[in-house]
Design an enzyme around this catalytic site. Structure first.
Site, PDB file in Angstrom:
ATOM      1  N   GLU A  50      57.192  34.632  64.151  1.00  0.00           N
ATOM      2  CA  GLU A  50      56.454  35.847  64.480  1.00  0.00           C
ATOM      3  C   GLU A  50      57.331  36.854  65.220  1.00  0.00           C
ATOM      4  O   GLU A  50      57.244  38.060  64.991  1.00  0.00           O
ATOM      5  CB  GLU A  50      55.207  35.503  65.296  1.00  0.00           C
ATOM      6  CG  GLU A  50      54.110  34.852  64.488  1.00  0.00           C
ATOM      7  CD  GLU A  50      53.615  35.738  63.359  1.00  0.00           C
ATOM      8  OE1 GLU A  50      53.658  36.974  63.490  1.00  0.00           O
ATOM      9  OE2 GLU A  50      53.192  35.188  62.328  1.00  0.00           O
ATOM     10  N   CYS A  89      48.790  44.882  48.208  1.00  0.00           N
ATOM     11  CA  CYS A  89      48.346  46.163  48.776  1.00  0.00           C
ATOM     12  C   CYS A  89      49.447  46.729  49.677  1.00  0.00           C
ATOM     13  O   CYS A  89      49.279  46.927  50.877  1.00  0.00           O
ATOM     14  CB  CYS A  89      47.046  45.957  49.558  1.00  0.00           C
ATOM     15  SG  CYS A  89      46.214  47.502  50.024  1.00  0.00           S
ATOM     16  N   CYS A 141      47.203  47.500  42.306  1.00  0.00           N
ATOM     17  CA  CYS A 141      45.746  47.372  42.283  1.00  0.00           C
ATOM     18  C   CYS A 141      45.261  46.486  41.136  1.00  0.00           C
ATOM     19  O   CYS A 141      44.235  45.810  41.265  1.00  0.00           O
ATOM     20  CB  CYS A 141      45.100  48.751  42.188  1.00  0.00           C
ATOM     21  SG  CYS A 141      45.433  49.814  43.623  1.00  0.00           S
ATOM     22  N   CYS A 186      44.954  42.992  42.344  1.00  0.00           N
ATOM     23  CA  CYS A 186      44.238  42.783  43.602  1.00  0.00           C
ATOM     24  C   CYS A 186      42.905  42.075  43.355  1.00  0.00           C
ATOM     25  O   CYS A 186      42.110  42.514  42.515  1.00  0.00           O
ATOM     26  CB  CYS A 186      43.994  44.124  44.290  1.00  0.00           C
ATOM     27  SG  CYS A 186      43.088  43.966  45.851  1.00  0.00           S
ATOM     28  N   CYS A 192      37.152  47.844  46.394  1.00  0.00           N
ATOM     29  CA  CYS A 192      38.002  48.616  47.299  1.00  0.00           C
ATOM     30  C   CYS A 192      37.493  50.050  47.409  1.00  0.00           C
ATOM     31  O   CYS A 192      37.471  50.802  46.421  1.00  0.00           O
ATOM     32  CB  CYS A 192      39.439  48.609  46.785  1.00  0.00           C
ATOM     33  SG  CYS A 192      40.558  49.647  47.757  1.00  0.00           S
TER      34      CYS A 192
END
Length: 337
Positions: free
Chosen positions: A82, A238, A245, A248, A254
């Site tokens: 992270e 995205c 798209c 997706c 969306c």
């Protein structure tokens, strides 16, 4: 149970494995849960599940095999990833991550080293203050928590160098807890899918946090998977530019796509420049110090950049940030304490 962590970079370097998701039948638009710009607000309690199911199913097939996601990766490995993945793509992080976890498999191993060794091992990942912060966190974990990364969100947040995002990410990805994990990828997915705008605000807002909490599944394990899957969706599909798209799993719901993908109306979003900046000079100065066995004389640093005012400003900044230690004889070294 260890949840599946996700990376935080916008520009993922690896394409997802497996076939493209099966097209979904036509669906009605998702009714948003927010008062942010976009379609009208509502508090429909069933709306979140319309996102959860397809995104979680997509993640099962398309999640990348990354070392910090594997069952053997513990909380310390998740924390290292992270820190490294902030503003840095996976492709650059992977080799450095492997070196760090091999050299410092526990927080105490890193804490026992001088902070300059963390800076040296950080290499060219960029934003090297992250190395100092991770070293400071390792020391605090060793001193306060017996060398084990704490489980509680409040304890994570109290560690030096750890903010709200990292605390939530480690608690969720390492310990399977229920937290809203809001990185740039997740914020972009929510902005488009729910609020109907192309990009989220430059800084995370209270409205975004409320929306993220409203979208969290109630079950802890599912919530942790949701955090990882929504982040992966933003990283691989995205994306900030050239979004896919057609691939997706929630395209049919969306709000931004259904509105015709209206362009961003806020301040212009400019990419960060690097060439000729103080950041570039700082990187060149640090490279000399990382490669040196001992202290470096001023003349060796002077050789890396011709413009003396900018060079001096960059060096002063490194000293002020604790990344470089000046010595009495005019030499410099990586920090030793």
């Amino acid at each position: 149970m260890t949840a599946t962590p996700a990376h935080t970079s916008d520009d993922a370097a690896y394409a997802p494995d497996g076939a493209l998701p099966t097209p979904h039948p036509p669906l009605t638009p998702l009714t948003p849960l927010t008062t942010a710009p976009g379609p009208a607000a509502t508090t429909d309690p069933g709306a979140p599940a319309l996102l959860h199911t397809p995104v979680l199913a997509w993640f099962e097939t398309h999640a990348r095999d990354l070392p910090w996601r594997r069952p053997e990766a513990g909380a310390w490995s998740v924390m290292i990833s992270e820190f490294m993945l902030q503003q840095t793509p996976v492709s650059r992080v992977l080799p450095v991550y492997e070196q760090w976890t091999a050299r410092w498999p526990r927080p105490a191993d890193l804490a026992a080293e001088a902070p300059g060794e963390a800076v040296r091992a950080w290499g060219r990942l960029g934003y090297p203050r992250r190395a100092l912060r991770l070293h400071g966190a390792a020391q605090a974990i060793t001193e306060r928590h017996g060398g084990d990364v704490p489980r509680r969100h409040a304890q994570l947040l109290a560690l030096p160098g750890i903010g709200e995002y990292t605390a939530a990410a480690v608690a969720s990805f390492a310990y399977g807890q229920r937290h809203a994990v809001l990185d740039t990828n997740v914020r972009r997915v929510f902005a488009r899918a729910v609020t109907g705008v192309q990009y989220p605000p430059n800084a995370t807002t209270a409205a975004e946090r409320r929306l993220a909490r409203a979208l969290l599944p109630e079950d802890e394990e599912t919530a942790a998977r949701w955090a990882a899957s929504s982040m992966e969706l933003g990283a691989l599909v995205c994306t900030a530019k050239n979004e896919s798209c057609a691939r997706c799993p929630i395209a049919a719901r969306c709000a931004w796509l259904l509105a015709g993908k209206p362009p961003h109306e806020g301040p212009a979003r400019r990419g960060q420049t690097y060439a000729g900046t103080d950041r570039q000079v700082r990187g060149k100065l640090l490279a000399v110090l990382r490669d040196a066995v001992g202290p470096v004389p001023q003349r060796a640093l002077d050789a890396v950049w011709d413009e003396p005012v900018q060079r001096a400003r960059a060096l002063d900044g490194l000293v002020a940030d604790g990344l470089v230690e000046p010595l009495e004889d005019g030499e410099y070294r990586l920090p030793q304490s």
